[in-house]
Design a protein around this motif. Structure first.
Motif, short mmCIF file in Angstrom:
data_model
loop_
_atom_site.label_atom_id
_atom_site.label_comp_id
_atom_site.label_asym_id
_atom_site.label_seq_id
_atom_site.Cartn_x
_atom_site.Cartn_y
_atom_site.Cartn_z
N GLU A 267 19.72 39.53 66.04
CA GLU A 267 19.81 40.72 66.75
C GLU A 267 18.97 40.70 67.85
O GLU A 267 19.46 41.49 69.04
N ASP A 268 17.71 40.12 67.85
CA ASP A 268 16.76 40.46 68.95
C ASP A 268 17.32 39.58 70.20
O ASP A 268 17.34 40.00 71.29
N LYS A 269 17.87 38.34 70.11
CA LYS A 269 18.51 37.63 70.99
C LYS A 269 19.37 38.16 71.86
O LYS A 269 19.65 38.01 72.90
N GLN A 270 20.39 38.73 70.78
CA GLN A 270 21.64 39.14 71.42
C GLN A 270 21.31 40.48 72.23
O GLN A 270 22.05 40.83 73.20
N HIS A 271 20.26 41.22 71.74
CA HIS A 271 19.85 42.25 72.51
C HIS A 271 19.49 42.07 73.74
O HIS A 271 19.60 42.78 74.60
N ALA A 272 18.66 40.98 73.97
CA ALA A 272 18.12 40.38 75.23
C ALA A 272 19.21 40.11 76.40
O ALA A 272 19.31 40.41 77.45
N LEU A 273 20.23 39.52 75.54
CA LEU A 273 21.40 38.72 76.33
C LEU A 273 22.36 40.09 76.93
O LEU A 273 22.84 40.07 77.80
N SER A 276 21.09 41.40 80.02
CA SER A 276 21.27 40.84 81.36
C SER A 276 22.78 41.01 81.62
O SER A 276 23.14 41.08 82.92
N LEU A 277 23.70 41.24 80.59
CA LEU A 277 25.23 41.42 80.97
C LEU A 277 25.38 42.77 81.65
O LEU A 277 26.03 43.08 82.53
N ASN A 278 24.45 43.73 81.10
CA ASN A 278 24.49 45.09 81.69
C ASN A 278 23.96 45.00 83.07
O ASN A 278 24.58 45.92 84.01
N PHE A 279 23.05 44.36 83.53
CA PHE A 279 22.77 44.29 84.96
C PHE A 279 23.54 43.52 85.78
O PHE A 279 23.93 43.94 86.92
N ILE A 280 24.41 42.51 85.23
CA ILE A 280 25.37 41.67 86.07
C ILE A 280 26.54 42.65 86.30
O ILE A 280 27.15 42.79 87.34
N ASP A 281 27.20 43.28 85.16
CA ASP A 281 28.10 44.46 85.33
C ASP A 281 27.66 45.22 86.40
O ASP A 281 28.67 45.59 87.28
N ILE A 473 28.79 33.61 77.19
CA ILE A 473 28.88 32.41 76.26
C ILE A 473 27.65 32.46 75.22
O ILE A 473 27.41 32.01 74.05
N SER A 474 26.40 32.49 75.97
CA SER A 474 25.05 32.40 75.24
C SER A 474 25.10 33.40 74.26
O SER A 474 24.60 33.19 72.85
N SER A 475 25.69 34.52 74.50
CA SER A 475 25.58 35.67 73.37
C SER A 475 26.57 35.25 72.15
O SER A 475 26.06 35.48 71.16
#
Length: 812
Positions: A267-273, A276-281, A473-475
């Motif tokens: 859950e912690d790792k997915q939260h960090a990714l 990043s996705l929100n910033f890219i979007d 993909i990482s997420s």
């Protein structure tokens, strides 16, 4: 008796010895004597040890057993080892995860509460036994469903008696209820269901207890029994153990704890990714709007200025400026990314979000700050799981984030200025080349600028699309950094109570109590207990030992008597032959430290044993203050020593024969004078002693205790030898210092000691030397046949007295 006689002469019983051997006060009794002395206490030690073992059995039987469960898990590192990481691993020891952070996470209340929730352990069931209750897990004959909780911060419980598969009684009111009905207990609405797959006969009784506790309280109880340690300093393996009363629960709790930790890491790792996705979007949406605007500008510019094909016109000069344009485009993209990053960092909505990395900004200082900033964000998110935002630790991290954020803004501003400076130079070069295009309309140059900006935006848009795909993909492929090495397994036998340790401890404790009591008794025992006590404290020789006598009469030595005590007096008589070997008409003085040591008893019977040897013996009652001899012999008191000294009686008038004892006579003290000490200094005393020695073979003087008055020292000038009485269990050990002083300073003539009232205790006869006692002479006891049996006493019918005698025989 020759050996004894030689020993007595060597110790100076004849009074002519000027030197005495050095006394070894450190001497102790041997093992045999030690055993015989203390064996009387053995029954108490055995009983106390047995009680200790009984108490140990009760403790083991009724103590709740504790079982041990253990598992292990591997914590892996998420970092990809590059050259810098390898250097840190080799030279700085910075390899692998920080287990100091992972252990508190595993033991945190948030993690344990999830374990409690998943196991539904807020509700606990107990089987009630006669002595203790047993936790029922995982199988219980009943199941509780809560409909309403009156106060979620308070625990509650109740007991029931299972009547059958459909009914039960609620205790203690014994109100009848049916399974499946809604009942209210302490304001809590609940439903009890019967688990028909669990037979009630499997349990100790049909009484059960149900307890509900808040999650936090149950989690705290679990944390008390949970232990997590690192397998070794270099390893990244954690060993988890849990001690509890139910082995199945201990095993399930550890397995679920490791699973919950895995899910939290993912859950912690997915939260960090996701950040990043929100910033890219967000950035892609902005670029899309700008690209649409740029395309509209190009179309409008070409339509307005009637420009359709300028390639041919600018082909000659384009090659000259192509290189500059490429550099300008690349630099412009980086500058635009810097602007986006500055806007993102300065945006207050992104204060506690991670900053994207690998966006083409190759400034070392900025990359280092971004890495530090993101690490602080992760540390803050991790700590917020176990602490509150107002915690000083969180406030410190917030302060550090503000400092790093300002440093990042300064670094990006510096990078932006540098890019602008370089871009300015490139634009200057481009202007030089464009000057050569003066033949071309300025409109074509404006179009070229618009198209260049469009290309920059398209390049950046494509780059962000690629990063979005990689992040997605990482997420989707996130895995935990932990791995279960050994699933939880529990011990087959309880670790507590430890039967061996408890039995040993209670046995030692049971043995220690009587030993301590015996030691205290020995410590506070201030009276002479045996011959060894005397020998350790004085050099004075011991002439013999007289046992305990229960006779009512003072005279126990009689003609033809073969009683044990009579033989002891005969031994003393034999020893005195060496003491008085050079004296034809010896004068023997008998004294003691104080009254009650048996002085008069010893004097009377020594006189009797001497008379039985055919020698005319007289006992003179010189204990003028407290005479006992005539009363002990049941003789009528007549005139005596005091009458003779004051001239009121003749010598023949003061001599009394002892009835039944041939050759034994007594000279009583006479009336008790007011000044005994001064009376004994009269010259008439010397005349009396001269007459006595002329008429008798042996003269025995019964004097007052030397420890109380000086009479014995005064009369001692007439004596050839002194017998000093020491009574076992009566004479104080400190009195032996007086005896030693009298002996060493020769205040009494030919002084020797006689132990009186010697008792056999627990098979240990305190005399243990010479004579016919337990360890010397010809016999090992009264039943040897050498002695007459002691006269039997009249039996008492008192039950209490009989029990007391029985106990005395048992323990002595």
């Amino acid at each position: 008796m020759s050996d004894q006689g030689n020993s007595i002469n060597e110790n100076g019983l004849n009074g002519n010895v000027n030197h005495f051997p050095a006394k070894d006060n450190s001497w102790t009794i041997g093992p045999r004597e030690f055993i015989l002395k203390y064996i009387k206490y053995l029954p108490w030690v055995v009983i106390s040890a047995a009680l200790g073992l009984i108490f140990a059995y009760i403790k083991i039987r009724y103590t709740t057993p504790i079982y041990h469960a253990q598992s292990s898990m591997l914590i892996k590192s998420d970092k990809q080892n590059n050259n810098g990481d390898k250097f840190a691993e080799l030279y700085l020891g910075q390899s692998g995860p920080n287990l100091s952070n992972e252990i508190p996470v595993l033991k945190s209340s948030q993690v344990i509460k999830r374990v409690v929730h998943d196991l539904n352990f807020e509700i606990q069931y107990y089987g009630i036994g006669k002595i203790r209750s047993t936790l029922l897990y995982p199988n219980s004959p009943i199941t509780l469903h809560l409909l309403h909780i009156a106060d979620s911060s308070l625990s509650f419980g109740f007991s029931i008696t299972l009547l059958n598969d459909t009914q039960f009684d609620v205790l203690p009111s014994k109100s009848l209820a049916n399974f499946g009905d809604t009942i209210t207990i302490k304001g809590n609405k609940l439903v009890l269901l019967r688990n028909r797959g669990v037979n009630e006969s499997e349990f100790a009784s049909n009484v059960f207890k149900v307890v509900w506790q808040p999650q936090m309280q149950v989690a705290y109880n679990i944390m008390q029994g949970l232990k997590i340690v690192q397998a070794s300093e270099q390893a990244t393996i954690l060993t988890l153990s849990y001690d509890g009363e139910n082995p199945s629960f201990a095993k399930d709790a550890l397995n679920l704890l490791m699973s919950v930790y895995d899910s939290l890491v993912i859950e912690d790792k997915q939260h960090a990714l996701l950040n990043s996705l929100n910033f890219i979007d967000y950035t892609l949406d902005t670029l899309k709007l700008e690209l649409n605007g740029t395309e509209g500008s190009i179309t409008g510019y070409m339509a307005k200025n009637d420009i359709f094909d300028i390639t041919t016109q600018s082909s000659r000069y384009f090659e000259n400026i192509s290189d500059v344009s490429k550099q300008t485009e690349a630099l412009g993209g980086k500058l635009q990314m810097v602007n986006y990053l500055l806007a993102y960092i300065k945006d207050t909505k992104n204060v506690y979000k991670q900053v994207p990395t690998n966006l083409g900004i190759e400034e070392p200082l900025y990359s280092k700050l971004v890495l530090e900033y993101n690490n602080l964000q992760l540390e803050r998110e991790t700590n917020l799981k176990t602490t509150q935002p107002e915690n000083p630790l969180i406030l410190n991290i917030n302060s550090a984030l503000d400092n790093v954020r300002r440093s990042m803004i300064e670094a990006l501003t510096s990078v932006k200025a540098n890019f602008a400076f370089i871009l300015s130079g490139l634009e200057k070069q481009s202007t030089d080349f464009q000057g050569k295009l003066k033949s071309l309309p300025g409109k074509s140059i404006g179009l070229n600028n618009i198209q260049r900006r469009q290309k920059i935006l398209e390049t950046l848009y494509s780059f962000l699309l690629q990063k979005k795909i990689e992040t997605a993909i990482s997420s989707a492929s996130v895995v935990s950094n932990s791995k279960i090495l050994e699933p939880a397994s529990n011990s087959a036998t309880p670790i507590s109570p430890n039967a061996t340790n408890i039995y040993s401890m209670y046995l030692i404790f049971g043995i220690s109590i009587p030993i301590a009591i015996i030691a205290l008794l020995e410590l506070f025992r201030d009276k002479v207990d045996n011959r060894l006590d005397v020998e350790k404290r004085t050099h004075a020789p011991i002439i013999g030992e007289i046992g305990h006598s229960d006779d009512a009469q003072m005279l126990v030595v009689k003609k033809n008597s073969r009683r044990f005590i009579s033989e002891q007096f005969r031994i003393v008589r034999s020893n005195m032959q060496y003491l008085l070997s050079k004296k034809e008409r010896p004068v023997i003085m008998v004294t003691s430290s104080f009254s009650g040591e048996g002085k008069s008893f010893i004097t009377t019977n020594i006189g009797a044993v001497m008379s039985l040897a055919g020698r005319k013996t007289v006992v003179m009652e010189f204990d003028i203050r407290k005479p006992k001899i005539t009363a002990g012999l049941e003789m009528k008191r007549k005139m005596g020593i005091t009458n003779y000294i004051i001239g009121k009686a003749k010598f023949s008038e003061i001599i009394l024969p002892v009835e039944g004892m041939e050759n034994m006579f007594v000279i009583p003290c006479g009336p008790i004078p007011p000044n005994p000490s001064e009376l004994l200094l009269d010259d008439k005393l010397a005349e009396l002693m001269q007459e006595v020695k002329q008429h008798f073979d042996i003269v025995i003087l019964d004097t007052a205790p030397v420890g109380l008055v000086s009479d014995a020292v005064t009369i001692g000038k007439f004596a050839d030898a002194t017998i000093y009485i020491v009574r076992q269990g009566f004479t104080f050990k400190k009195q032996l210092r007086l005896i030693e002083e009298l002996y060493t300073e020769k205040k009494l003539p030919g002084m020797s000691l006689l132990l009186n009232d010697v008792k056999a205790e627990g098979g240990y006869y305190s005399g243990y030397y010479g004579g016919y006692g337990y360890y010397g002479g010809y016999s090992y006891g009264f039943e040897s046949g050498y002695f007459e049996k002691e006269p039997l006493k009249k039996k008492k019918r008192s039950t209490t007295r009989q029990v007391g005698k029985w106990l005395k025989r048992l323990f002595n």
